[in-house]
Write a protein that holds these residues in place. Structure first.
Motif, mmCIF file in Angstrom:
data_model
loop_
_atom_site.group_PDB
_atom_site.id
_atom_site.type_symbol
_atom_site.label_atom_id
_atom_site.label_comp_id
_atom_site.label_asym_id
_atom_site.label_seq_id
_atom_site.Cartn_x
_atom_site.Cartn_y
_atom_site.Cartn_z
ATOM 1 N N GLU A 143 0.830 -1.207 0.000
ATOM 2 C CA GLU A 143 0.000 0.000 0.000
ATOM 3 C C GLU A 143 0.862 1.253 0.000
ATOM 4 O OE1 GLU A 143 -3.623 2.069 2.585
ATOM 5 O OE2 GLU A 143 -2.659 0.238 3.305
ATOM 6 N N VAL A 144 1.935 1.236 0.787
ATOM 7 C CA VAL A 144 2.841 2.379 0.846
ATOM 8 C C VAL A 144 3.535 2.572 -0.499
ATOM 9 C CG1 VAL A 144 4.910 3.320 1.920
ATOM 10 C CG2 VAL A 144 3.210 2.165 3.326
ATOM 11 N N GLU A 172 14.447 -8.852 7.582
ATOM 12 C CA GLU A 172 13.239 -8.055 7.351
ATOM 13 C C GLU A 172 13.569 -6.744 6.646
ATOM 14 O OE1 GLU A 172 10.387 -9.141 11.172
ATOM 15 O OE2 GLU A 172 12.068 -7.743 11.458
ATOM 16 N N HIS A 173 14.726 -6.185 6.988
ATOM 17 C CA HIS A 173 15.062 -4.844 6.493
ATOM 18 C C HIS A 173 15.726 -4.858 5.117
ATOM 19 C CE1 HIS A 173 16.989 -0.839 6.350
ATOM 20 N NE2 HIS A 173 15.973 -0.473 7.124
ATOM 21 N N ASN A 174 16.454 -5.923 4.784
ATOM 22 C CA ASN A 174 17.159 -5.958 3.498
ATOM 23 C C ASN A 174 16.187 -5.862 2.326
ATOM 24 O OD1 ASN A 174 19.615 -6.160 4.733
ATOM 25 N ND2 ASN A 174 19.855 -8.367 4.399
ATOM 26 N N ASP A 175 16.637 -5.209 1.250
ATOM 27 C CA ASP A 175 15.839 -5.027 0.042
ATOM 28 C C ASP A 175 16.380 -5.932 -1.067
ATOM 29 O OD1 ASP A 175 14.235 -2.952 1.184
ATOM 30 O OD2 ASP A 175 15.843 -1.505 0.795
ATOM 31 N N PRO A 176 15.795 -7.103 -1.283
ATOM 32 C CA PRO A 176 16.297 -8.021 -2.312
ATOM 33 C C PRO A 176 16.193 -7.425 -3.715
ATOM 34 C CG PRO A 176 14.815 -9.160 -0.790
ATOM 35 C CD PRO A 176 14.673 -7.695 -0.524
ATOM 36 N N PHE A 177 17.134 -7.791 -4.574
ATOM 37 C CA PHE A 177 17.134 -7.326 -5.962
ATOM 38 C C PHE A 177 16.362 -8.291 -6.846
ATOM 39 C CE2 PHE A 177 21.017 -5.364 -4.238
ATOM 40 C CZ PHE A 177 20.828 -4.052 -4.632
ATOM 41 N N TYR A 178 15.844 -7.741 -7.959
ATOM 42 C CA TYR A 178 15.206 -8.572 -8.980
ATOM 43 C C TYR A 178 15.328 -7.858 -10.316
ATOM 44 C CZ TYR A 178 11.114 -5.499 -9.435
ATOM 45 O OH TYR A 178 10.293 -4.436 -9.686
ATOM 46 N N GLN A 179 15.123 -8.588 -11.384
ATOM 47 C CA GLN A 179 15.198 -7.999 -12.721
ATOM 48 C C GLN A 179 13.808 -7.564 -13.170
ATOM 49 O OE1 GLN A 179 16.342 -10.392 -16.267
ATOM 50 N NE2 GLN A 179 17.909 -8.821 -16.580
ATOM 51 N N LYS A 180 13.681 -6.299 -13.535
ATOM 52 C CA LYS A 180 12.411 -5.760 -13.993
ATOM 53 C C LYS A 180 12.135 -6.196 -15.439
ATOM 54 C CE LYS A 180 12.816 -1.582 -11.128
ATOM 55 N NZ LYS A 180 12.842 -0.095 -11.127
ATOM 56 N N GLU A 181 10.924 -5.924 -15.907
ATOM 57 C CA GLU A 181 10.527 -6.303 -17.258
ATOM 58 C C GLU A 181 11.395 -5.642 -18.318
ATOM 59 O OE1 GLU A 181 6.411 -5.600 -17.833
ATOM 60 O OE2 GLU A 181 5.746 -7.093 -16.362
ATOM 61 N N THR A 199 11.525 -4.559 -2.076
ATOM 62 C CA THR A 199 11.088 -3.655 -1.018
ATOM 63 C C THR A 199 11.962 -2.408 -1.081
ATOM 64 O OG1 THR A 199 12.551 -4.750 0.566
ATOM 65 C CG2 THR A 199 10.261 -5.503 0.491
ATOM 66 N N ASN A 200 11.661 -1.422 -0.244
ATOM 67 C CA ASN A 200 12.436 -0.173 -0.329
ATOM 68 C C ASN A 200 12.671 0.424 1.051
ATOM 69 O OD1 ASN A 200 13.837 1.968 -1.439
ATOM 70 N ND2 ASN A 200 12.010 3.101 -2.031
ATOM 71 N N ASN A 201 13.129 -0.404 1.987
ATOM 72 C CA ASN A 201 13.495 0.129 3.295
ATOM 73 C C ASN A 201 14.695 1.061 3.209
ATOM 74 O OD1 ASN A 201 11.532 -1.216 5.033
ATOM 75 N ND2 ASN A 201 12.567 -3.106 4.455
ATOM 76 N N ASN A 211 19.810 4.520 -6.015
ATOM 77 C CA ASN A 211 19.777 3.208 -6.679
ATOM 78 C C ASN A 211 18.657 3.084 -7.706
ATOM 79 O OD1 ASN A 211 17.448 2.882 -5.170
ATOM 80 N ND2 ASN A 211 18.207 1.201 -3.920
ATOM 81 N N GLY A 212 17.923 4.159 -7.954
ATOM 82 C CA GLY A 212 16.866 4.140 -8.957
ATOM 83 C C GLY A 212 15.478 3.929 -8.400
ATOM 84 N N GLU A 213 15.378 3.497 -7.139
ATOM 85 C CA GLU A 213 14.068 3.362 -6.501
ATOM 86 C C GLU A 213 13.607 4.722 -5.979
ATOM 87 O OE1 GLU A 213 12.332 0.475 -6.499
ATOM 88 O OE2 GLU A 213 13.999 -0.398 -7.634
ATOM 89 N N ASN A 214 12.344 4.796 -5.573
ATOM 90 C CA ASN A 214 11.834 6.044 -5.003
ATOM 91 C C ASN A 214 12.657 6.440 -3.782
ATOM 92 O OD1 ASN A 214 9.793 6.124 -6.884
ATOM 93 N ND2 ASN A 214 8.214 5.378 -5.500
ATOM 94 N N ILE A 215 13.010 7.711 -3.712
ATOM 95 C CA ILE A 215 13.651 8.269 -2.521
ATOM 96 C C ILE A 215 12.546 8.894 -1.682
ATOM 97 C CG2 ILE A 215 15.224 10.063 -1.679
ATOM 98 C CD1 ILE A 215 16.808 9.685 -4.300
ATOM 99 N N TYR A 216 12.483 8.523 -0.412
ATOM 100 C CA TYR A 216 11.437 9.113 0.434
ATOM 101 C C TYR A 216 11.984 9.412 1.829
ATOM 102 C CZ TYR A 216 10.745 4.398 2.400
ATOM 103 O OH TYR A 216 10.922 3.177 3.008
ATOM 104 N N PHE A 217 11.419 10.448 2.436
ATOM 105 C CA PHE A 217 11.869 10.889 3.757
ATOM 106 C C PHE A 217 10.772 11.713 4.408
ATOM 107 C CE2 PHE A 217 13.396 13.826 0.493
ATOM 108 C CZ PHE A 217 12.933 15.045 0.945
ATOM 109 N N ARG A 218 10.936 11.942 5.714
ATOM 110 C CA ARG A 218 10.006 12.786 6.480
ATOM 111 C C ARG A 218 10.791 13.883 7.189
ATOM 112 N NH1 ARG A 218 6.043 9.137 10.089
ATOM 113 N NH2 ARG A 218 7.902 7.841 10.306
#
Length: 397
Positions: free
Chosen positions: A178-179, A276-285, A293-295, A305-312
Motif C-alpha cells: 500500500e505504501v 526483514e530490512h534488506n531489500d532483495p534485488f530482482y530484474q524488472k521487465e 522492497t524499499n526500506n 539506486n533508482g528506486e523512489n527516494i522518500y523521507f520525512r
C-alpha cells in the motif's frame, strides 16, 4: 552562510521586513526555456494568506527574473530573481525590542552578530525561503526535462493526527504494498485538493479541526511533511561525507522550524531484523535491476539506486504565538511578552513546496556533479574493463 550547493549554487538574500527577498542562482544550464510562469506556481503554493490555515499576511509573492535569461531562454549565466515585500507591519514587533521571543532566533542572532533585525524574524523568517523555492522551481524544470524526475511532498501529520500507513513507514508490520503504490502515484494535484495538503481525506479533516482549535486558542501546533522523489537517476551522491541522504538531511534541516529528518525506514527500521530490512534485488521487465522492497529509501551506500527516494521532515510548532508569555527581557528581568503580528498556527501545509524545492536543489546539484564525472570519463581512450568489477558476466562468443 547563505549559499547552498556546489555545481548548482543558490544564494538567498533579504529579511522578513526589508524591501524584498530573492536569490542568485549560479550553474543553471544554458538553453532551457524559462520565464516567471515556471517559477510562480511554487511561490503561490508557499505564500502566506492563501487560506484560513495560514497567516493572514497578504503577500502576492510575484517573482521577477532580473538576469540570466534572454527571450525566455537561460544563458548559462547567474539568474537573479526578486520578490518584493509589500505587507510589512514593523509596529507589530515593538515588544521584541525589549523581549527576545521564546524559542525564536531573536536572542541567538543578537548574541552572534551584536545586532538583529528590529522587526519580524529577519533571516530566520520563513520569508527567506522564497529564494529557495524560486531556485527549486528552476531546478525542478531542468530535472523534469532531462530525467523525468517527479517530486511530491505532503502533510503526513499534525500534532498526534497522522496518516495511518505513512506513520508506519519502515515498520515490519506496515502494509508495504500500500505504501509503495501510494508513493508511486501520489500527485501534487491530489495534495493540493485539500487546504491541509494532506491527501488522505479522513486525516485531512482531523488536521484542520486541530489547527482551527490551536488558532482559536492563539496557540500553534507542529507536524511532519513526507516527500517522495521519483525517477531519480542512479548514481547520485558523493561518498563519504556528501552521501545523498546526508545532503538531503542538511537541506531539510536548514529550513526554518525543522526539528528532525527521517530517511527510508528511519527509526522504525531499528526495530527490524536484517532479513526483514534488506531489500532483495530482482530484474524488472525492462531488464533493469530493482528492489522488491524499499526500506533503503532509494539510496544505498550514499548513492541513489533508482528506486523512489522518500523521507520525512519534522516541523515544530511556530514559536511566535498570540498568547501572553512570561519570560525574561534582554536585561534578565522577568516580564510579560505580548506578541502581535500575523503568524501560522501550523507551518506544515506551507512547508510542502519548500521541502520539494530543497529536494530539487539537492538532486540538481548531485546530477550536475555526476554529469561532470561522466563527461570527464568519456574523454578518455577506451580501456579493457574487468567485468567482474562491474558485476556483469563477460560476453561469450
Amino acid at each position: 552562510m547563505s549559499t547552498f550547493g556546489k555545481a548548482f549554487r543558490v544564494t538567498t538574500y533579504g529579511e522578513s521586513h526589508c524591501k524584498g527577498v530573492g536569490a542568485i542562482i549560479d550553474g543553471v544550464p544554458p538553453g532551457m526555456e524559462l520565464t516567471e510562469a515556471d517559477i510562480q506556481p511554487q511561490l503561490s503554493r508557499r505564500r502566506p494568506g492563501q487560506n484560513k490555515l495560514t497567516t493572514p499576511r497578504d503577500e502576492k509573492d510575484k517573482v521577477t527574473i532580473m538576469s540570466g535569461t534572454e527571450f525566455g531562454v537561460t544563458l548559462g549565466t547567474p539568474i537573479g530573481i526578486q520578490v518584493p515585500n509589500l505587507d510589512q507591519r514593523p509596529h507589530d514587533y515593538n515588544d521584541t525590542d525589549v523581549f527576545p521571543r521564546p524559542s525564536h532566533a531573536d536572542y541567538t542572532y543578537l548574541q552572534k552578530y551584536g545586532v538583529k533585525a528590529s522587526s519580524g524574524g529577519g533571516r530566520a523568517s520563513a520569508r527567506e525561503t522564497i529564494g529557495r523555492v524560486a531556485a527549486g522551481a528552476i531546478a525542478e524544470k531542468y530535472l523534469r526535462l532531462a530525467y523525468g524526475v517527479e517530486i511530491v511532498a505532503f502533510a503526513s501529520s499534525v500534532g498526534k493526527v497522522a496518516m495511518p500507513f505513512i506513520s508506519e513507514l519502515g515498520n515490519a508490520d506496515s502494509p508495504e504494498p500500500e505504501v509503495i503504490e501510494f508513493m508511486n502515484t501520489i500527485t501534487r494535484a491530489e495534495v493540493d485538493a485539500d487546504i491541509s495538503r494532506c491527501p488522505h481525506p479522513p486525516t485531512a479533516e482531523a488536521m484542520k479541526e486541530l489547527i482551527a482549535q490551536k488558532s482559536h486558542e492563539k496557540d500553534s501546533i507542529g507536524g511532519t511533511v513526507t516527500c517522495v522523489i521519483r525517477k531519480c537517476p542512479i548514481g547520485l551522491g558523493e561518498p563519504c561525507f556528501d552521501k545523498l541522504e546526508a545532503i538531503l538531511a542538511h537541506a531539510m534541516l536548514s529550513i526554518p522550524a525543522t526539528k528532525g529528518f527521517e530517511f527510508g525506514s528511519g527509526f522504525n527500521g531499528t526495530k527490524m531484523s536484517g532479513i526483514e530490512h534488506n531489500d532483495p534485488f530482482y530484474q524488472k521487465e525492462d531488464g533493469s535491476i530493482g528492489t522488491t522492497t524499499n526500506n533503503s529509501g532509494g539510496i544505498q551506500g550514499g548513492i541513489s539506486n533508482g528506486e523512489n527516494i522518500y523521507f520525512r521532515v519534522a516541523f515544530k510548532p511556530a514559536a511566535t504565538i498570540s498568547q501572553d508569555q512570561t519570560t525574561a527581557n534582554y536585561d534578565g528581568v522577568t516580564g510579560t511578552l505580548t506578541a502581535k503580528g500575523r503568524h501560522d498556527p501550523c507551518v506544515v501545509s506551507r512547508a510542502c513546496p519548500i521541502v520539494e524545492s530543497m529536494a530539487a536543489l539537492v538532486i540538481m546539484d548531485a546530477a550536475l556533479q555526476q554529469e561532470s564525472r561522466r563527461a570527464a570519463f568519456s574523454k578518455l581512450p577506451p580501456i579493457e574493463i574487468n567485468h567482474a568489477l562491474l558485476g556483469k558476466p563477460p560476453k561469450k562468443d
